[in-house]
Design a protein around this motif. Structure first.
Motif, PDB file in Angstrom:
ATOM      1  N   THR A   1       0.770   5.787   4.953  1.00 50.10           N
ATOM      2  CA  THR A   1      -0.571   5.334   4.590  1.00 50.10           C
ATOM      3  C   THR A   1      -1.521   5.502   5.763  1.00 50.10           C
TER       4      THR A   1
ATOM      5  N   ILE B   1       0.875  -1.171   0.000  1.00 62.35           N
ATOM      6  CA  ILE B   1       0.000   0.000   0.000  1.00 62.35           C
ATOM      7  C   ILE B   1       0.908   1.215   0.000  1.00 62.35           C
TER       8      ILE B   1
ATOM      9  N   VAL C   1      -4.986   0.375   5.725  1.00 65.21           N
ATOM     10  CA  VAL C   1      -4.214  -0.785   6.181  1.00 65.21           C
ATOM     11  C   VAL C   1      -5.126  -1.756   6.923  1.00 65.21           C
TER      12      VAL C   1
ATOM     13  N   PRO D   1       2.872  -2.096   3.989  1.00 66.90           N
ATOM     14  CA  PRO D   1       2.226  -0.783   3.921  1.00 66.90           C
ATOM     15  C   PRO D   1       3.277   0.320   4.067  1.00 66.90           C
TER      16      PRO D   1
END
Length: 140
Positions: A109, A67, A114, A105
């Motif tokens: 983020t 991510i 998440v 992640p």
């Protein structure tokens, strides 16, 4: 006991009684059907096997879910949405050996994104999960 071979007026009988002939033919037909051996002839055909396509996005050894800072989810470098993530996870769990799933992640983020991805991974039932890039969270 008198037997008549025709009508009462003495003419010969013109039509033949076919009922006994049909009965005999049906019995013979049934006897032939029973005595004919069952055909066991078979033709061997090599059918194609259902193999996964070679351009599959699921690696049988390890897959990486990342991510970025903007909240975009990627599967092995390709951007995907949560529904596609769910489908990829289900497909990877159907493999004979469950591949390792690496989760990375970005530190910037939002936690909500998440959390949603981790919830999908948990719902899918993934047992081989590893966190990658933990060093970016080192000193806060």
């Amino acid at each position: 006991m008198a037997m008549s071979a025709g009508r009462d007026d003495g003419e010969p009988m013109v039509e033949m009684n076919t009922t006994p002939l049909i009965d005999v033919m049906l019995v013979l037909l049934i006897m032939f059907i029973i005595t004919i051996p069952i055909q066991t002839h078979a033709v061997k055909i090599d059918l194609p096997q259902n193999a996964p396509p070679t351009d599959s996005v699921i690696d049988p050894v390890k897959n990486k879910v990342a991510i970025d800072a903007g909240g975009i989810i990627t599967w092995n470098g390709s951007p995907i949405d949560l529904l596609t993530l769910r489908q990829y996870l289900q497909q990877s769990l159907r493999l004979p050996v469950e591949p390792e799933l690496q989760f990375q992640p970005n530190a910037a983020t939002r936690y909500v994104v998440v959390d949603e991805v981790l919830a999908e991974i948990k719902r899918a039932g993934v047992t081989k999960l590893g966190f990658v890039g933990n060093e970016q969270y080192g000193s806060f």
